[in-house]
Structure formats: structure tokens, C-alpha cells
Design an enzyme around this catalytic site. Structure first.
Site, PDB file in Angstrom:
ATOM      1  N   TYR A   1     -15.814  -3.972   6.305  1.00  0.00           N
ATOM      2  CA  TYR A   1     -14.506  -3.420   6.694  1.00  0.00           C
ATOM      3  C   TYR A   1     -14.159  -3.906   8.106  1.00  0.00           C
ATOM      4  O   TYR A   1     -13.054  -4.378   8.365  1.00  0.00           O
ATOM      5  CB  TYR A   1     -14.593  -1.893   6.637  1.00  0.00           C
ATOM      6  CG  TYR A   1     -13.308  -1.148   6.895  1.00  0.00           C
ATOM      7  CD1 TYR A   1     -12.314  -1.082   5.926  1.00  0.00           C
ATOM      8  CD2 TYR A   1     -13.089  -0.484   8.104  1.00  0.00           C
ATOM      9  CE1 TYR A   1     -11.135  -0.370   6.158  1.00  0.00           C
ATOM     10  CE2 TYR A   1     -11.921   0.223   8.339  1.00  0.00           C
ATOM     11  CZ  TYR A   1     -10.952   0.279   7.360  1.00  0.00           C
ATOM     12  OH  TYR A   1      -9.778   0.964   7.591  1.00  0.00           O
TER      13      TYR A   1
ATOM     14  N   GLY B   1       0.570   4.192   3.746  1.00  0.00           N
ATOM     15  CA  GLY B   1       1.754   3.461   3.275  1.00  0.00           C
ATOM     16  C   GLY B   1       2.783   4.395   2.666  1.00  0.00           C
ATOM     17  O   GLY B   1       3.993   4.255   2.900  1.00  0.00           O
TER      18      GLY B   1
ATOM     19  N   GLY C   1       0.828  -1.212   0.000  1.00  0.00           N
ATOM     20  CA  GLY C   1       0.000   0.000   0.000  1.00  0.00           C
ATOM     21  C   GLY C   1       0.855   1.252   0.000  1.00  0.00           C
ATOM     22  O   GLY C   1       0.444   2.310   0.487  1.00  0.00           O
ATOM     23  N   ALA C   2       2.060   1.129  -0.571  1.00  0.00           N
ATOM     24  CA  ALA C   2       3.051   2.198  -0.479  1.00  0.00           C
ATOM     25  C   ALA C   2       2.783   3.362  -1.430  1.00  0.00           C
ATOM     26  O   ALA C   2       3.452   4.385  -1.359  1.00  0.00           O
ATOM     27  CB  ALA C   2       4.440   1.603  -0.770  1.00  0.00           C
TER      28      ALA C   2
ATOM     29  N   GLY D   1      -1.515   7.448   0.730  1.00  0.00           N
ATOM     30  CA  GLY D   1      -1.952   7.576   2.117  1.00  0.00           C
ATOM     31  C   GLY D   1      -0.954   7.100   3.157  1.00  0.00           C
ATOM     32  O   GLY D   1       0.216   7.505   3.161  1.00  0.00           O
TER      33      GLY D   1
ATOM     34  N   SER E   1      -7.293  -0.972  12.078  1.00  0.00           N
ATOM     35  CA  SER E   1      -8.178   0.193  12.158  1.00  0.00           C
ATOM     36  C   SER E   1      -9.069   0.123  13.387  1.00  0.00           C
ATOM     37  O   SER E   1      -9.465  -0.970  13.824  1.00  0.00           O
ATOM     38  CB  SER E   1      -9.068   0.218  10.913  1.00  0.00           C
ATOM     39  OG  SER E   1     -10.001   1.249  11.012  1.00  0.00           O
TER      40      SER E   1
END
Ligand SMILES: NC(=O)c1ccc[n+]([C@@H]2O[C@H](COP(=O)([O-])OP(=O)(O)OC[C@H]3O[C@@H](n4cnc5c(N)ncnc54)[C@H](OP(=O)(O)O)[C@@H]3O)[C@@H](O)[C@H]2O)c1
Length: 310
Positions: free
Chosen positions: A189, A41, A35-36, A39, A163
Site C-alpha cells: 500500500y 469517493g 471510487g465513487a 467511502g 494516504s
């Protein structure tokens, strides 16, 4: 009399806690980050590179990766590499893991940040519900496949970007794919993040005594692109309302730097952090019975069961 929040609402207070920081160098460390490209990441990439770490990004979008590699290498004296894996396709995750293992004899840090929030139920090409696959199964598989290399490289650290949304729950072991229930984005989620937490506790047990720690963290309520690919109304609300209440995503990068580098955490494992504050997750995420069930299910759904038999 002083008013105390009930235990399950302490996260509201922790959201405002003073964030801890680390200035400990990460020079020469090898950090694998999913996820780099956006956001949380991306903030982790910047903070870790600023601390001297070399970066291996696991991404689905090669064009974005090329731009970030160029930007970070121009700014810091570090090497940035990338491997392609769409987290909605477990075969691609496995391939990326194998390629990383081929190339890198040591891995010091693994941060799994790739994640999505989808208001609609979608299935991937293998029939798995997309949010569960991207947010839980894919990072679980990547972690398991890189784990032995991390043990060989110990001391090393694994951080799952989880989260506070795990509190939405939604996890039903006999209906992972939302076939029997009405699907909602928040609950799916919550299910994916709950499943991830349940496996973090189990992984921490497995890693006891190896010098590898694993923790989960909430990266703050921060302004990123999450949810941006939902419908037009959702997007309008996100851009015009939600974003005004969210914090700068830089705090997430700083928190991840702290969790990855602070020596006071070198023996801390199997914990949940709200940014840098240690916190008790929701009771359902500590349910021992579900822990065992989700563990076996995750091993099975990622195909790791077959690998163990080989
Ligand atoms: N933002 C918040 O307030 C918040 C709060 C709690 C937890 N989190 C968690 O933080 C993590 C990062 O989210 P974010 O807020 O930074 O959102 P973001 O800006 O949308 O970043 C998500 C990252 O995940 C990648 N990704 C999405 N789907 C993928 C897939 N199928 N395969 C591979 N990579 C994929 C994206 O790649 P592309 O760039 O190609 O889209 C992007 O790099 C998530 O796990 C999220 O649940 C965020």
C-alpha cells in the site's frame, strides 16, 4: 520547554488540526470521480453534488452506480453519469477515459479515489501487482488521458486521494511486482501511494502555467469499506477494533470539497494535504532520483509510451 514533534511525525498533530471549509459554489462544474461507489469517493460525490456540481463517476460496479445516481439526482438538481472501468484493468481505464472525452467538452475537477489494501499479493491478468495497478497506475493513466481536456477547461483541478500510508514506503523501483521480496499489505500500500506522490510532483511541473492544479491528499483515518475484502481474521479485526478508532467519512467529503473549490487554493499545486492541512510528505516520497524512475516506469507500464510515439 515546549515539546515539538519531529518534522516526519507532524502528521500526527495535523490529524487533529481544525479542518478548513469552503462554501464556494460548484454550480454547473463537471467533476469526474473514481471510487465513487463507497467511502471517500462517495462522500465526495455527495458534497460536490450538494454544492451544485454535475458528477461523472468512474466505477467498476454498475448496480452500485445506478443506485447512487438515483439517490443523488433525487436529492440535488444535478446530473450524475457513470462510466465503467475496473482499475485492475488498464484497458478498461483507457476506454472509460476515451468515452468521457467523447461526451464531455469540459472537465473542471478530477478526483481519483478508487483504492485498495490487500494483505495478499495478487496479480492482475496482465501480471501487474494489483495494489500498484489500482492505486497508482490506473489513476495515473486516467489523469494523463484527461489532462489535455482539463487544460482546455482551465482553471481546473486534479486531486489524487493518497494516504499517510505512503509513510510505510515499500517502493522498490526494481521490484514493483514484489517478486524478490516478502510481500506485506502495508508495504505494498505504501509503495503504491509513494509512487503516486512521486508522479504528482512531476505532473505539477508539467501543468505549470496551464491553469490546472494537481495536489494529493490524505482523507483522514475514516470508516469506509477499505480492506473489507481481505481474509476473515482481518475483517473481524477491522469491524471489531479498527472501525472504533476511525472518524466519520463525511470529513473526507468536506475536505475534498474544500480542495476542489476554495479560491485560496486556485494557484496551489504539487502539494500534499492531510485533509485540509498542508503537510510535508515523507522524505522517500520526495526523492528526486526515484521521481524520474517512477515517472518513466509509470509511462511505460500504462502504455502511454507507445501513445507518445504514435
Ligand atoms: N479510509 C481511510 O481511512 C483512508 C485513509 C487514507 C487513504 N484512503 C484512500 O481513500 C481512497 C478511497 O478508499 P476508501 O477508504 O473510501 O475505501 P472504500 O470504501 O473501499 O472505497 C474504495 C472505492 O474504490 C473502488 N475500487 C476498489 N477497487 C477498484 C477497482 N479494481 N476498480 C475500480 N474501482 C475500485 C471501490 O469500488 P466498489 O464500491 O465497487 O468496491 C470503492 O468505490 C483510497 O485511495 C484509499 O487508499 C483511505
Amino acid at each position: 520547554m515546549k515539546f515539538e514533534l519531529p518534522e516526519q511525525l507532524i502528521f500526527m498533530k495535523n490529524d487533529k488540526a481544525i479542518q478548513k471549509h469552503s462554501n464556494e459554489p460548484m454550480t454547473g462544474k463537471l467533476c469526474v470521480i473514481s471510487g465513487a461507489t463507497s467511502g471517500v469517493g462517495y462522500e465526495a460525490v455527495k458534497s460536490l453534488a450538494a454544492g451544485g456540481a454535475n458528477i461523472v463517476m468512474v466505477v467498476r460496479n454498475e448496480n452500485k452506480a445506478k443506485v447512487i445516481k438515483k439517490e443523488i439526482e433525487a436529492r440535488y438538481s444535478v446530473v450524475v453519469a457513470y462510466f465503467i472501468a475496473d482499475f485492475s484493468d488498464l484497458k478498461q481505464v483507457e476506454k472509460a477515459a476515451m468515452d468521457i472525452l467523447d461526451k464531455y467538452p469540459r472537465i473542471d475537477i478530477l478526483i481519483n479515489s478508487a483504492g485498495i489494501h490487500s494483505t495478499k499479493r495478487k496479480l492482475n491478468k496482465d501480471g501487474l501487482e494489483m495494489v500498484f495497478c489500482v492505486n497508482h497506475l490506473a489513476p495515473f493513466l486516467l489523469t494523463k488521458l484527461l489532462m489535455n481536456r482539463m487544460i482546455e477547461s482551465s482553471p481546473s483541478r486534479i486531486i489524487q486521494v493518497n494516504s499517510e500510508g505512503h509513510r510505510f514506503n515499500g517502493l522498490k523501483v526494481d521490484d514493483i511486482n514484489w517478486k524478490k521480496r516478502f510481500y506485506t499489505g502495508l508495504r505494498s500500500y505504501g509503495a503504491s501511494k509513494t509512487a503516486q506522490l512521486l508522479t504528482v510532483w512531476e505532473l505539477a511541473k508539467e501543468l505549470e502555467g496551464t491553469g490546472v492544479t494537481i495536489n494529493a491528499m490524505h482523507p483522514g483515518a475514516v470508516k469506509t469499506n477499505i480492506g473489507n475484502d481481505n481474509g476473515i481474521l482481518y475483517r473481524w479485526f477491522l469491524h471489531n477494533v479498527t472501525w472504533h478508532f476511525l472518524k466519520d467519512s463525511k470529513i473526507a467529503g468536506d475536505a475534498l470539497y474544500y480542495l476542489a473549490s476554495a479560491s485560496e487554493l486556485s494557484n496551489v499545486s504539487g502539494e500534499f494535504f492531510n485533509l485540509t492541512t498542508l503537510e510535508k510528505p515523507a522524505d522517500h516520497a520526495l526523492n528526486q532520483e526515484n521521481q524520474k524512475k517512477i515517472w518513466s516506469l509509470s509511462i511505460k507500464m500504462t502504455g502511454l509510451e507507445k501513445k507518445d510515439d504514435e
